[in-house]
Enzyme design. Structure first.
Site, PDB file in Angstrom:
ATOM      1  N   PRO A  94       0.795  -1.220   0.000  1.00  0.00           N
ATOM      2  CA  PRO A  94       0.000   0.000   0.000  1.00  0.00           C
ATOM      3  C   PRO A  94       0.831   1.275   0.000  1.00  0.00           C
ATOM      4  CG  PRO A  94      -0.128  -1.091   2.139  1.00  0.00           C
ATOM      5  CD  PRO A  94       0.575  -2.020   1.201  1.00  0.00           C
ATOM      6  N   ASN A  95       0.305   2.240  -0.719  1.00  0.00           N
ATOM      7  CA  ASN A  95       0.828   3.606  -0.846  1.00  0.00           C
ATOM      8  C   ASN A  95       2.089   3.717  -1.684  1.00  0.00           C
ATOM      9  OD1 ASN A  95      -1.224   4.903   0.766  1.00  0.00           O
ATOM     10  ND2 ASN A  95      -0.281   3.875   2.514  1.00  0.00           N
ATOM     11  N   ARG A 142       4.865  11.169  -2.216  1.00  0.00           N
ATOM     12  CA  ARG A 142       4.523  10.973  -0.806  1.00  0.00           C
ATOM     13  C   ARG A 142       5.795  10.943   0.037  1.00  0.00           C
ATOM     14  NH1 ARG A 142       4.082   5.873   2.077  1.00  0.00           N
ATOM     15  NH2 ARG A 142       3.236   6.329   4.117  1.00  0.00           N
ATOM     16  N   TYR A 152      11.083   8.554   1.397  1.00  0.00           N
ATOM     17  CA  TYR A 152      11.016   7.527   0.366  1.00  0.00           C
ATOM     18  C   TYR A 152      11.694   7.906  -0.949  1.00  0.00           C
ATOM     19  CZ  TYR A 152       7.616   5.779   3.689  1.00  0.00           C
ATOM     20  OH  TYR A 152       7.012   5.332   4.832  1.00  0.00           O
ATOM     21  N   ASN A 205       7.990  -5.697  -1.131  1.00  0.00           N
ATOM     22  CA  ASN A 205       7.962  -4.546  -0.233  1.00  0.00           C
ATOM     23  C   ASN A 205       6.529  -4.469   0.276  1.00  0.00           C
ATOM     24  OD1 ASN A 205       7.842  -2.115   1.083  1.00  0.00           O
ATOM     25  ND2 ASN A 205       9.028  -0.999  -0.429  1.00  0.00           N
ATOM     26  N   ALA A 261       3.251  -0.939   4.734  1.00  0.00           N
ATOM     27  CA  ALA A 261       2.645  -0.966   6.070  1.00  0.00           C
ATOM     28  C   ALA A 261       2.182  -2.362   6.488  1.00  0.00           C
ATOM     29  CB  ALA A 261       1.478   0.015   6.151  1.00  0.00           C
ATOM     30  N   HIS A 285       4.147  -4.840   9.112  1.00  0.00           N
ATOM     31  CA  HIS A 285       4.018  -4.835  10.565  1.00  0.00           C
ATOM     32  C   HIS A 285       2.687  -5.390  11.062  1.00  0.00           C
ATOM     33  CE1 HIS A 285       7.168  -2.060   9.519  1.00  0.00           C
ATOM     34  NE2 HIS A 285       6.272  -1.271   8.948  1.00  0.00           N
ATOM     35  N   ASP A 320       1.652 -15.867   6.176  1.00  0.00           N
ATOM     36  CA  ASP A 320       1.176 -17.216   5.883  1.00  0.00           C
ATOM     37  C   ASP A 320       1.327 -17.550   4.400  1.00  0.00           C
ATOM     38  OD1 ASP A 320       0.546 -17.741   8.528  1.00  0.00           O
ATOM     39  OD2 ASP A 320      -1.607 -17.363   8.283  1.00  0.00           O
ATOM     40  N   GLU A 328      12.732  -9.532   1.369  1.00  0.00           N
ATOM     41  CA  GLU A 328      11.918  -8.404   1.833  1.00  0.00           C
ATOM     42  C   GLU A 328      12.705  -7.126   1.545  1.00  0.00           C
ATOM     43  OE1 GLU A 328      10.057  -6.715   6.032  1.00  0.00           O
ATOM     44  OE2 GLU A 328      10.858  -8.747   5.962  1.00  0.00           O
ATOM     45  N   HIS A 342      12.720  -2.749   1.657  1.00  0.00           N
ATOM     46  CA  HIS A 342      12.154  -1.497   2.163  1.00  0.00           C
ATOM     47  C   HIS A 342      13.018  -0.332   1.717  1.00  0.00           C
ATOM     48  CE1 HIS A 342       9.241  -3.507   4.702  1.00  0.00           C
ATOM     49  NE2 HIS A 342      10.209  -4.331   5.073  1.00  0.00           N
ATOM     50  N   LEU A 343      12.375   0.743   1.325  1.00  0.00           N
ATOM     51  CA  LEU A 343      13.098   1.952   0.922  1.00  0.00           C
ATOM     52  C   LEU A 343      13.799   2.582   2.117  1.00  0.00           C
ATOM     53  CD1 LEU A 343      10.207   3.182  -1.291  1.00  0.00           C
ATOM     54  CD2 LEU A 343      12.484   2.694  -2.157  1.00  0.00           C
ATOM     55  N   ARG A 392      13.114   4.010  12.513  1.00  0.00           N
ATOM     56  CA  ARG A 392      11.881   4.790  12.533  1.00  0.00           C
ATOM     57  C   ARG A 392      11.073   4.463  13.781  1.00  0.00           C
ATOM     58  NH1 ARG A 392       9.111   4.551   6.938  1.00  0.00           N
ATOM     59  NH2 ARG A 392       8.001   6.308   7.885  1.00  0.00           N
ATOM     60  N   ARG A 422       7.255   0.099  13.723  1.00  0.00           N
ATOM     61  CA  ARG A 422       7.789  -0.394  12.446  1.00  0.00           C
ATOM     62  C   ARG A 422       8.930  -1.399  12.629  1.00  0.00           C
ATOM     63  NH1 ARG A 422       5.605   2.865   8.394  1.00  0.00           N
ATOM     64  NH2 ARG A 422       5.012   4.948   9.096  1.00  0.00           N
TER      65      ARG A 422
END
Length: 146
Positions: A11-12, A19, A24, A75, A78, A81, A88, A99, A101-102, A108, A112
């Site tokens: 998401p996002n 954003r 980011y 990625n 949100a 977490h 699963d 995995e 992440h930017l 943070r 998170r």
């Protein structure tokens, strides 16, 4: 031709470049996809690059990757977490999972610091901005050869 490498975005992330660019960066998701595709040129792998704001859609794509992909880079944003469902789904895969992440979630807010997806991932790339995706591509190319 080998199976493609899946890169899934949560998401996002469709708002990358506009954003919170101080966190980011200014690269868009299309910029990142283009660089990932370029890294795969000359290899046996193609790229499946997707983004959704919907948890169930991400679960469906992870399940699809189980039989259709040679590796998964995710990625979860949100959902990192909060989503036992993504965890699963990832646990059902036998292919390498990275995995990505930017930002560095551990630098943070404390909420998170926990990742459900990490429990299923071979490794994590975090804190390098959009170049992290390129590092993840390089990692899975090595892993799928092993």
């Amino acid at each position: 031709m080998s199976k493609p490498i899946y890169v899934l975005n949560g998401p996002n992330l469709n708002l990358l470049g506009v954003r919170e660019p101080e966190i980011y960066g200014y690269d868009t998701l299309a910029d990142i996809e283009s660089r990932c595709a370029a890294l795969l040129e000359g290899t046996d792998h193609s790229l499946v690059f997707r983004q959704s704001n919907h948890e169930g859609q991400l679960v469906d794509w992870i399940q699809e990757a189980r039989t259709e992909a040679s590796a998964l880079i995710i990625n979860p944003a949100a959902y990192t977490h909060t989503s036992v469902a993504l965890y699963d789904a990832c646990k059902a895969l036998s292919i390498p999972i990275i995995e990505c992440h930017l930002s560095n979630p551990h630098a943070r807010e404390s909420f998170r610091h926990h990742s459900y997806v990490s429990l299923a991932a071979k490794g994590i790339v975090a804190g390098f901005g959009s170049i992290g995706y390129e590092l993840a591509i390089r990692a899975v190319l090595t892993l799928v050869k092993q």
